[in-house]
Design an enzyme around this catalytic site. Structure first.
Site, mmCIF file in Angstrom:
data_model
loop_
_atom_site.group_PDB
_atom_site.id
_atom_site.type_symbol
_atom_site.label_atom_id
_atom_site.label_comp_id
_atom_site.label_asym_id
_atom_site.label_seq_id
_atom_site.Cartn_x
_atom_site.Cartn_y
_atom_site.Cartn_z
ATOM 1 N N GLU A 196 37.297 24.351 51.272
ATOM 2 C CA GLU A 196 36.724 23.927 50.038
ATOM 3 C C GLU A 196 37.876 23.308 48.306
ATOM 4 O O GLU A 196 38.807 22.972 49.136
ATOM 5 C CB GLU A 196 36.859 26.191 49.678
ATOM 6 C CG GLU A 196 38.310 26.730 49.554
ATOM 7 C CD GLU A 196 37.647 27.770 49.327
ATOM 8 O OE1 GLU A 196 36.728 28.720 48.357
ATOM 9 O OE2 GLU A 196 38.766 28.774 49.563
ATOM 10 N N TYR A 219 41.875 39.151 41.564
ATOM 11 C CA TYR A 219 41.392 38.815 40.506
ATOM 12 C C TYR A 219 39.691 38.716 40.042
ATOM 13 O O TYR A 219 39.020 38.139 41.658
ATOM 14 C CB TYR A 219 42.181 38.244 39.677
ATOM 15 C CG TYR A 219 42.564 36.736 40.287
ATOM 16 C CD1 TYR A 219 42.666 36.621 41.511
ATOM 17 C CD2 TYR A 219 41.940 35.963 40.021
ATOM 18 C CE1 TYR A 219 42.656 35.323 42.595
ATOM 19 C CE2 TYR A 219 41.765 34.740 40.271
ATOM 20 C CZ TYR A 219 42.194 34.107 41.983
ATOM 21 O OH TYR A 219 42.033 33.143 41.995
ATOM 22 N N LEU A 227 36.165 31.452 49.749
ATOM 23 C CA LEU A 227 35.446 32.052 48.571
ATOM 24 C C LEU A 227 34.186 31.749 48.466
ATOM 25 O O LEU A 227 33.450 31.098 47.852
ATOM 26 C CB LEU A 227 36.573 32.072 47.200
ATOM 27 C CG LEU A 227 35.932 32.662 45.986
ATOM 28 C CD1 LEU A 227 37.370 34.338 46.264
ATOM 29 C CD2 LEU A 227 36.358 32.629 45.119
ATOM 30 N N LYS A 255 39.815 37.175 46.489
ATOM 31 C CA LYS A 255 39.574 36.794 45.473
ATOM 32 C C LYS A 255 41.147 37.301 45.517
ATOM 33 O O LYS A 255 41.059 38.390 44.543
ATOM 34 C CB LYS A 255 39.306 36.778 44.380
ATOM 35 C CG LYS A 255 39.576 35.937 43.572
ATOM 36 C CD LYS A 255 38.242 35.165 42.567
ATOM 37 C CE LYS A 255 38.303 34.869 41.398
ATOM 38 N NZ LYS A 255 38.377 32.800 41.894
HETATM 39 C C1 PLP Z 1 39.726 28.746 46.085
HETATM 40 C C2 PLP Z 1 38.806 29.121 44.945
HETATM 41 N N1 PLP Z 1 37.809 28.811 45.623
HETATM 42 C C3 PLP Z 1 36.418 29.055 44.832
HETATM 43 C C4 PLP Z 1 36.211 28.912 43.519
HETATM 44 C C5 PLP Z 1 34.889 28.960 42.157
HETATM 45 O O1 PLP Z 1 34.873 30.555 42.379
HETATM 46 P P1 PLP Z 1 33.641 30.892 40.989
HETATM 47 O O2 PLP Z 1 32.743 29.939 41.010
HETATM 48 O O3 PLP Z 1 33.541 32.101 40.687
HETATM 49 O O4 PLP Z 1 35.274 30.661 39.674
HETATM 50 C C6 PLP Z 1 37.607 29.657 42.895
HETATM 51 C C7 PLP Z 1 37.704 29.554 41.237
HETATM 52 O O5 PLP Z 1 39.200 29.647 40.835
HETATM 53 C C8 PLP Z 1 39.095 29.420 43.519
HETATM 54 O O6 PLP Z 1 39.587 29.458 43.350
#
Ligand code: PLP
Length: 296
Positions: free
Chosen positions: A181, A32, A205, A149
């Site tokens: 994270e 997603y 991520l 993701k």
């Molecule tokens: C596990 C995780 N890490 C980092 C992020 C941040 O990613 P982004 O800045 O691309 O939304 C998300 C966003 O939902 C996430 O689910």
């Protein structure tokens, strides 16, 4: 009722019907994206579509659309959900391996299921801007491919629920004494004026917001390091931030019930938050203003 995009059609969200044999439902066999839009304009769409392609390739699912076709479909979604009361929308886009008799191995023939829907993005409240948010630490119990993701998010759900039950907004995950994270965010800290975040690895991520915030920090003249960040450093950091596409850059002012720095959103956060608002205000047109584009 908002309008959703489902397998080539636009329809009210509550009219979408997903098969019980959908592999996204049965196995979490799907990926997603969450893509922000401000005032009807996408923000960093290209980077989100690149990451979608990367996630699809990682789970060996042929991408059903070219970037221009995704854009067209998502533009249609934004147009149908244009409501002046909620000008800023997050688009949730999910692609599953489709519907097939239940069997773990890939089906020989299945069409990917595609769902996109919207929800409002609210600006950061004055309370959060003044007081920040609380976070707790939790063990990172996720699988070995957190760089994909994937919708298989049970460990993230449990970590976030643990945080919620402790009155915190996010769980900051620790693996082998190192920060990875947040349950749904990347983590950055400021120590002695330096912005530090864990490097991209299978445990992290590649956040689109993380990438932009690192660029904004560099442009503002702060030294930036992408390196391992220990629990000890997290606890003594002057500032702790969480980044994500819908929550932007959040200042964490309490960690495990202890103040972070002086317990208020810090000066570096103030500066980066302001720079982020400027970047956002141009939405798609903000890209040329950034120094060195390209997702890490
Ligand atoms: C596990 C995780 N890490 C980092 C992020 C941040 O990613 P982004 O800045 O691309 O939304 C998300 C966003 O939902 C996430 O689910």
């Amino acid at each position: 009722m908002s309008i959703a995009y489902f397998n080539g059609e636009y329809l009210p969200l509550d009219a979408v019907r997903i098969s019980p044999l959908d592999r996204g439902f049965l196995f979490g066999d799907s990926v997603y994206e969450v893509i922000p839009s401000y005032g009807g304009r996408f923000f960093l769409l290209e980077q989100h579509l690149q990451r979608l392609e990367r996630s699809l390739a990682a789970i060996r699912l042929a991408s059903p659309h070219e970037p221009s076709q995704w854009r067209e479909r998502l533009e249609g979604l934004l147009q149908r959900n244009g409501d002046p009361a909620t000008p800023d929308l997050g688009i949730y886009l999910q692609v599953t391996r489709g519907v097939a008799p239940r069997d773990h191995a890939f089906p020989a023939e299945a069409q990917p299921t595609i769902l996109a829907m919207v929800s409002p993005i609210r600006p950061l409240s004055e309370t959060i801007r003044d007081q920040g948010v609380a976070a707790v630490t939790a063990p990172d119990q996720r699988w070995a491919h957190c760089d994909i993701k994937a919708t298989t998010l049970l460990a993230n759900v449990l970590a976030r629920q643990g945080a919620t039950e402790q009155g915190a907004q996010e769980a900051i995950l620790l693996r082998d004494g190192q920060v990875t994270e947040g349950a749904a965010s990347n983590v950055l800290v400021v120590v002695d004026g330096e912005v530090i975040t864990p490097p991209l690895a299978a445990t992290v991520l590649p956040g689109v917001t993380r990438s932009l915030v690192l660029k904004l920090a560099r442009s503002a003249g702060y030294p930036v390091a992408e390196r391992n960040l220990s629990e000890h450093e997290l606890r003594r950091a002057d500032e702790v931030w969480l980044t994500s596409s819908t929550r932007e850059v959040l200042p964490v002012t309490r960690l495990d019930d202890q103040p972070v720095g002086d317990g208020r959103p810090g000066p570096v956060w103030q500066r980066i938050h302001a720079a982020y608002q400027v970047a956002k205000s141009g939405a798609e047109t903000a890209r040329p203003a950034l120094p060195s584009e390209g997702m890490a």
